[in-house]
Design a protein around this motif. Structure first.
Motif, PDB file in Angstrom:
ATOM      1  N   ASP A 292       0.850  -1.186   0.000  1.00  0.00           N
ATOM      2  CA  ASP A 292       0.000   0.000   0.000  1.00  0.00           C
ATOM      3  C   ASP A 292       0.891   1.244   0.000  1.00  0.00           C
ATOM      4  N   SER A 293       0.542   2.203  -0.850  1.00  0.00           N
ATOM      5  CA  SER A 293       1.261   3.489  -0.918  1.00  0.00           C
ATOM      6  C   SER A 293       2.753   3.296  -1.170  1.00  0.00           C
TER       7      SER A 293
ATOM      8  N   SER B  79       4.492   4.108  -3.841  1.00  0.00           N
ATOM      9  CA  SER B  79       5.105   5.299  -4.433  1.00  0.00           C
ATOM     10  C   SER B  79       5.528   6.285  -3.355  1.00  0.00           C
ATOM     11  N   ARG B  80       4.681   6.447  -2.348  1.00  0.00           N
ATOM     12  CA  ARG B  80       5.017   7.360  -1.235  1.00  0.00           C
ATOM     13  C   ARG B  80       6.252   6.854  -0.485  1.00  0.00           C
TER      14      ARG B  80
ATOM     15  N   LYS C 133      -7.671  -2.572  -0.401  1.00  0.00           N
ATOM     16  CA  LYS C 133      -6.967  -1.368   0.038  1.00  0.00           C
ATOM     17  C   LYS C 133      -7.901  -0.407   0.775  1.00  0.00           C
TER      18      LYS C 133
END
Length: 570
Positions: A179-180, A182-183, A292
């Motif tokens: 999850d996330s 890219s962050r 998600k």
């Protein structure tokens, strides 16, 4: 078998299998008298080509001694189709009987004369064949292996899933990603991202009952749980998911510290949800998207009521035939821009559905249903016919470049594909000099021989071919030289990372260089920012398409754009 699945049982004591085609039974005693056990070879003679093909394995070396030249030629063709890269040694009574054309057509073939055969010559030829076999195996391994994790890549997994579905057994397709992610990459850097992806692959590989663990995206993994017993697939899957969540729960080491990362898991069943691999993968992805939304480390099993990507209240399949009959489908065109002139040089034709109640429906909402029902084949022919009609107006408006039309994996399963397209060209007077078919890697390796024949037939009519989503798999490189592909389209996932992501930048540079060295053009998809455009100009990219210049537009709008050369800003 992938490197991570292969047992480390290889040793210097393992013997190389030699399969000998020897209908006369004359060569076997000679070879047995020359070879000794410490040479590391195990000879097995066969009297017929049928016997050879039954016993031939990918790790063997093939030796042939026969006076039946046609049978030998046919055997070589079949063997190299079933076992590409297998070295073959052909024995002749005299050197004058050797066929030099074999060495030209099949560079992995050696020919030896029995009259001049001695132990040194035989061993030298066998050792060379052995090294060639190992090199070919290593190259084949690289094409299907993810270089970071050592698990299978997208090409490997897609073919493995196709093979599993062909067996018509129950299975669960499971996909996992962070999850996330890219962050996380933006905060900790791409090296740290690679480390956690590698650790995720290690944890997934600890589950012995699963098959074909592969990395099919930057942080996305997929694998298969086969279930032989009837009516227990959900029970078995949920049991595995519980163990999987426990394995994914511990924190990941980041430098000198630790960080807890949550994952989402999506599941789709075959044949309960679909028996089409494209559809099954999409269903698993939709389920993972829903997982998600739950937050934390969660999973979701595909549910037709909950996992429609858009327009969830529409039951698509019953309406698709009516839509085709009532001509509710329409083509939109997204311009391609020549970076040297800044002008429109072509376009990609993209289908939309003008639903009488729900309005304009994008393809992601109905193409999976078309694939599943088989309607993608007649709809695909409709797209070619309509694009051919529109091209007459586009040409009159002054554009003579290519109009790209997508051909899917399912369309290539139609044995009459080339013949039907030829009939459409003749019936509707389609200008083949403007027609371009965009192929996916999925379509290319679905049935390589059939695909090559189709492309060869259509290319003879002047139709151009491009390879879509290039760089997302490894099958492309081996096929670039075999097929008349003139253009490579860089996948938008790489364009999204430039400039700024060193890995994506290097991939884009490599694709442009490769294409130009092979005398092919390059189109970058998904260009949305000025920075991306400037980067592509510096890399000498040929064409771009994307919302920075224009979204897909109706034919009328596209014709006006051609008349004024004014692009519609996205």
């Amino acid at each position: 078998m992938l490197a991570f699945d292969q047992a480390t049982h290889d040793s210097d004591n393992d013997q190389q299998q030699l399969l000998l085609l020897d209908p006369t039974a004359r060569l076997e005693p000679l070879l047995q008298s020359v070879l000794i056990p410490t040479d590391g070879f195990r000879l097995q003679a066969c009297a017929s080509t049928e016997d050879i093909e039954k016993k031939l394995s990918s790790g063997a070396l093939l030796l042939c001694y026969t006076n039946d030249k046609p049978a030998l030629q046919n055997l070589i063709k079949r063997v190299q189709l079933a076992h590409p890269g297998m070295p073959i040694i052909v024995f002749n009574d005299h050197l004058a009987e050797a066929d030099p054309s074999l060495l030209i057509r099949q560079p992995l073939i050696d020919q030896l004369s029995l009259k001049k055969l001695d132990r040194d010559l035989l061993l030298r030829s066998l050792r060379y064949a052995q090294c060639t076999r190992r090199s070919q195996d290593a190259l084949a391994q690289l094409k299907i292996t993810d270089p970071l994790t050592g698990v299978g890549n997208r090409q490997y997994f897609y073919q493995a899933l196709v093979n599993e579905l062909h067996e018509k057994q129950q299975l669960a397709l499971i996909t996992v990603d962070f999850d996330s992610f890219s962050r996380f990459n933006n905060e900790f850097g791409h090296d740290a991202g690679d480390e956690v992806v590698l650790e995720l692959s290690r944890r997934l590989r600890s589950f012995g009952e699963t098959r074909h663990i592969s990395r099919i995206g930057s942080d996305e993994f997929a694998f298969i749980l086969p279930v032989e017993e009837a009516d227990v697939i959900e029970h078995r899957t949920k049991g595995l998911l519980g163990e999987l969540i426990a394995a994914l729960m511990p924190a990941y080491n980041i430098g000198d510290g630790e960080k807890t990362l949550s994952c989402s898991i999506g599941v789709a069943y075959s044949p309960q949800h679909s028996s089409e691999f494209d559809t099954l993968i999409k269903q698993s992805g939709l389920a993972r998207t829903r997982a998600k939304q739950k937050g934390g480390l969660s999973y979701a099993i595909y549910d037709t009521r909950l996992d429609r990507s858009e327009n969830e209240d529409i039951t698509l399949e019953p309406e698709l035939w009516r839509a085709l009959q009532n001509e509710e489908f329409v083509l939109y065109y997204q311009p391609r821009i020549d970076l040297r002139t800044g002008c429109i040089t072509g376009a990609e034709a993209l289908i939309r559905w003008e639903h009488p109640v729900h309005g304009l429906i994008p393809p992601d909402s109905f193409i999976p249903a078309c694939e599943k029902s088989g309607l993608i084949v007649p709809i695909g022919y409709w797209v070619i016919q309509r694009a051919g009609r529109d091209m007459k107006l586009i040409r009159e408006a002054g554009l003579h470049g290519h109009i790209g039309v997508n051909l899917s994996f399912r369309q290539f399963q139609d044995t009459y594909l080339a013949r039907t397209i030829e009939r459409l060209i003749e019936q509707f007077d389609i200008d083949t000099s403007m027609l371009e078919f965009e192929l996916t890697e999925t379509a290319l390796f679905s049935d390589e021989m059939h695909v090559k024949e189709c492309i060869k037939t259509l290319s003879a009519h002047g139709i151009a071919f491009s390879l879509d989503d290039f760089g997302t798999g490894y099958s492309s490189f081996s096929l670039l030289q075999k097929l008349p592909i003139t253009t490579l389209k860089i996948d938008k996932s790489f364009i999204a990372g430039v400039p700024g992501n060193p890995d994506d930048e290097e991939i884009v540079r490599a694709i442009v260089t490769l294409a130009h060295n092979l005398q092919k053009s390059v189109i970058a998809e998904g260009v949305e920012t000025k920075n991306q455009l400037e980067f592509l100009i510096k890399q000498d990219c040929d064409q771009v398409q994307g919302y920075f210049f224009s979204p897909p537009v109706s034919l009328d709008v596209f014709l006006k754009m051609l008349g004024t050369n004014q692009l519609q800003s996205g």
